[in-house]
Design a protein around this motif. Structure first.
Motif, mmCIF file in Angstrom:
data_model
loop_
_atom_site.group_PDB
_atom_site.id
_atom_site.type_symbol
_atom_site.label_atom_id
_atom_site.label_comp_id
_atom_site.label_asym_id
_atom_site.label_seq_id
_atom_site.Cartn_x
_atom_site.Cartn_y
_atom_site.Cartn_z
ATOM 1 N N TRP A 216 42.987 35.473 36.371
ATOM 2 C CA TRP A 216 41.583 35.790 36.122
ATOM 3 C C TRP A 216 41.472 36.868 35.048
ATOM 4 O O TRP A 216 40.614 36.799 34.161
ATOM 5 N N GLN A 217 42.358 37.861 35.112
ATOM 6 C CA GLN A 217 42.328 38.937 34.124
ATOM 7 C C GLN A 217 42.595 38.395 32.720
ATOM 8 O O GLN A 217 41.914 38.766 31.753
ATOM 9 N N ALA B 203 39.668 36.797 44.839
ATOM 10 C CA ALA B 203 40.599 35.675 44.680
ATOM 11 C C ALA B 203 41.937 36.016 45.325
ATOM 12 O O ALA B 203 42.241 37.192 45.570
ATOM 13 N N GLU C 265 42.138 35.232 31.675
ATOM 14 C CA GLU C 265 41.042 34.343 31.264
ATOM 15 C C GLU C 265 39.813 35.132 30.824
ATOM 16 O O GLU C 265 39.132 34.747 29.857
ATOM 17 N N CYS D 153 44.953 36.520 40.694
ATOM 18 C CA CYS D 153 44.162 37.633 40.153
ATOM 19 C C CYS D 153 44.557 37.930 38.700
ATOM 20 O O CYS D 153 43.703 38.179 37.844
ATOM 21 N N THR E 211 36.977 27.971 36.035
ATOM 22 C CA THR E 211 37.049 29.400 35.720
ATOM 23 C C THR E 211 36.213 29.740 34.500
ATOM 24 O O THR E 211 35.420 30.694 34.514
ATOM 25 N N ILE F 135 32.964 32.214 34.179
ATOM 26 C CA ILE F 135 32.937 33.336 33.227
ATOM 27 C C ILE F 135 31.692 33.260 32.354
ATOM 28 O O ILE F 135 31.082 34.289 32.024
ATOM 29 N N VAL G 132 35.076 39.534 41.415
ATOM 30 C CA VAL G 132 35.823 38.300 41.634
ATOM 31 C C VAL G 132 36.767 38.538 42.806
ATOM 32 O O VAL G 132 37.619 39.434 42.750
ATOM 33 N N ILE H 150 38.192 42.596 39.749
ATOM 34 C CA ILE H 150 38.990 41.518 40.305
ATOM 35 C C ILE H 150 39.726 42.079 41.513
ATOM 36 O O ILE H 150 40.476 43.046 41.415
#
Length: 373
Positions: free
Chosen positions: A335-336, A327, A338, A332, A307, A311, A325, A371
Motif C-alpha cells: 500500500w505504501q 490491511a 502504491e 501494508c 487498490t 487511491i 488504510v 496505513i
C-alpha cells in the motif's frame, strides 16, 4: 288483536287476512342478513315490505298484500311492489361482483373472513341502497377504508437514526397510531387489518405494499419504528402520498441524497495513472456513495486494480480530512509503494509502536494517509 297481528307480522308464513287497516306502499329495500357459519359467512337476501323490524319475505315472491304491525303497534296493510323488489335486488347484485358471483336462490356463501370483508367493502362502494343485518350478532365490522392520504407521519432524528411516529385516520371517529397500523399490517397477510377494538380497516393495495416495505426497512425497538439514514431513499419512495412532517435533519439528508444522485464525479488530475473504463466506473460509484455517506464494498479478482481505484477516491476526498488504510501486515508495504506511485501528493504515515498510535491518529491532518494493520 294487536298481539295476534304482532305474532303474525313476525311469522315467516304469508297470511291473508281481511281487516280494516291503514294501507301503505311496500318497501323494496334489499336486506342482507349475514350469519357466520364456521369459518365461512352466509348471506340471505330478503325484503321487509313493512319497513325495519317487519316481516321478512323473499324478494318478488308471495302475497301482493301483507298485514304488518308498525312501530306504533298498529296494524297496516302493505301493498307489495313485487317487480320493484326484484328490480332493487337485481340492481344491487349487478353492482356488487362478489355477490353476483355467489348468489343463488337469494343466498350467497362467502368462503372466509377475508372474502366477507371484501364483500362488506364492495357493498359500501357499490352506490346502491341496502340494509345490513346480523341476526346472530355482528361478527365482522369494517371500520373504514384507509389510503396513503390518511396517513400522517412524522420523521425526527434520534441519535444517528430517524424515529417514525404519527397517526392514521380510519374514519371520522377513529384514529390509530402509525406504529399500531404497521404492526397490524405486519401480522396480516391480507390488506384487511384488525384494530384494537376488534374491527377491521381496509387498506388500499398501494398502502398495504407501502406499509410492508416500511416494515422491511424499519427497525422495531419496543414498538417504535426507526429508520437508518442509509434506508432514507427507500423510505422516501414509500411515504410519497402521505402527509409527512419532518425535521431539518431529514430534509438535509434528502437534499444530500438528491445531490448525490445527480453527481457526475471526475477523476482527480493528481492521480498518476490511466484508468480503464471499468475502473473509472468503479471510482465514480464509490464517490457517489461517499457523497451519500454510504460505505462501499469493492470486490473483484486480484490484479484488476482495486487498490488504484481506492487511491483515486482518497485523492478526491483528501481535502476533507485524513484517511486510514487497515490491511494485513503482509500488504501494508505494498500500500505504501502504491500510494507513492499513484498519489505522491498524499503523505503516508506509519504508526510505529502501539503506544504511539493514539497520538499519531489524533494529530493527523487533511492530505495524510495512515496505513495500519
Amino acid at each position: 288483536m294487536p298481539r295476534v297481528l304482532e305474532m303474525l307480522g313476525k311469522s315467516k308464513i304469508a297470511v291473508h287476512i281481511d281487516i280494516k287497516a291503514k294501507k301503505i306502499d311496500g318497501n323494496t329495500l334489499p336486506v342482507l342478513q349475514m350469519r357466520q357459519r364456521g369459518s365461512a359467512f352466509g348471506v340471505d337476501m330478503v325484503i321487509r315490505p313493512g319497513g325495519a323490524n317487519s316481516q321478512a319475505v323473499k324478494p318478488g315472491i308471495g302475497a301482493a298484500e301483507l298485514i304488518v304491525i308498525n312501530e306504533l303497534k298498529q296494524p297496516c296493510k302493505v301493498r307489495r311492489n313485487l317487480k320493484g323488489e326484484e328490480d332493487a335486488v337485481n340492481s344491487l347484485i349487478n353492482a356488487c361482483p362478489i355477490l353476483a358471483e355467489r348468489i343463488q336462490d337469494d343466498y350467497a356463501e362467502l368462503e372466509d373472513a377475508e372474502t366477507a370483508l371484501a364483500f362488506l367493502e364492495a357493498l359500501k362502494d357499490c352506490g346502491k341502497p341496502f340494509a345490513l343485518e346480523w341476526p346472530d350478532g355482528e361478527k365482522l365490522k369494517l371500520a373504514g377504508y384507509v389510503s396513503a392520504s390518511a396517513v400522517h407521519i412524522s420523521l425526527r432524528k434520534r441519535n444517528d437514526w430517524f424515529a417514525i411516529s404519527g397517526d392514521v385516520t380510519v374514519n371520522e371517529e377513529l384514529t390509530v397510531s402509525i406504529e399500531h397500523l404497521l404492526a397490524a399490517s405486519a401480522s396480516s397477510p391480507s390488506r384487511f387489518v384488525r384494530l384494537d377494538d376488534g374491527s377491521f380497516a381496509a387498506l388500499t393495495q398501494e398502502l398495504k405494499r407501502k406499509l410492508d416495505r416500511i416494515n422491511a426497512i424499519a427497525v422495531d425497538e419496543r414498538g417504535k419504528r426507526h429508520i437508518h439514514p442509509l434506508a432514507a431513499s427507500c423510505l422516501e419512495d414509500e411515504i410519497d402520498g402521505m402527509d409527512v412532517q419532518s425535521d431539518d435533519a431529514w430534509q438535509e439528508l434528502l437534499q444530500k441524497l438528491q445531490q448525490a444522485r445527480t453527481l457526475e464525479p471526475s477523476i482527480s488530475p493528481l492521480l498518476q495513472a490511466d484508468l480503464r473504463p471499468y475502473q473509472i466506473e468503479g471510482v465514480q460509484w464509490m464517490l457517489k456513495l461517499s457523497a451519500m455517506s454510504v460505505g462501499a464494498c469493492l470486490a473483484d479478482d486480484m490484479g484488476l486494480g482495486k487498490t488504484v481505484q481506492t487511491i483515486a477516491v482518497m485523492l478526491d476526498r483528501a481535502s476533507q480530512g485524513p484517511c486510514i488504510v487497515v490491511a494485513p501486515t503482509s500488504v501494508c508495504f505494498n500500500w505504501q509503494l502504491e500510494l507513492a506511485r499513484f498519489a505522491p501528493t498524499l503523505e503516508v504515515l506509519r504508526p510505529g509502536s502501539i503506544s504511539t498510535r493514539k497520538e499519531t491518529i489524533k494529530g493527523m491532518q487533511a492530505g495524510q494517509v495512515l496505513i495500519i494493520s
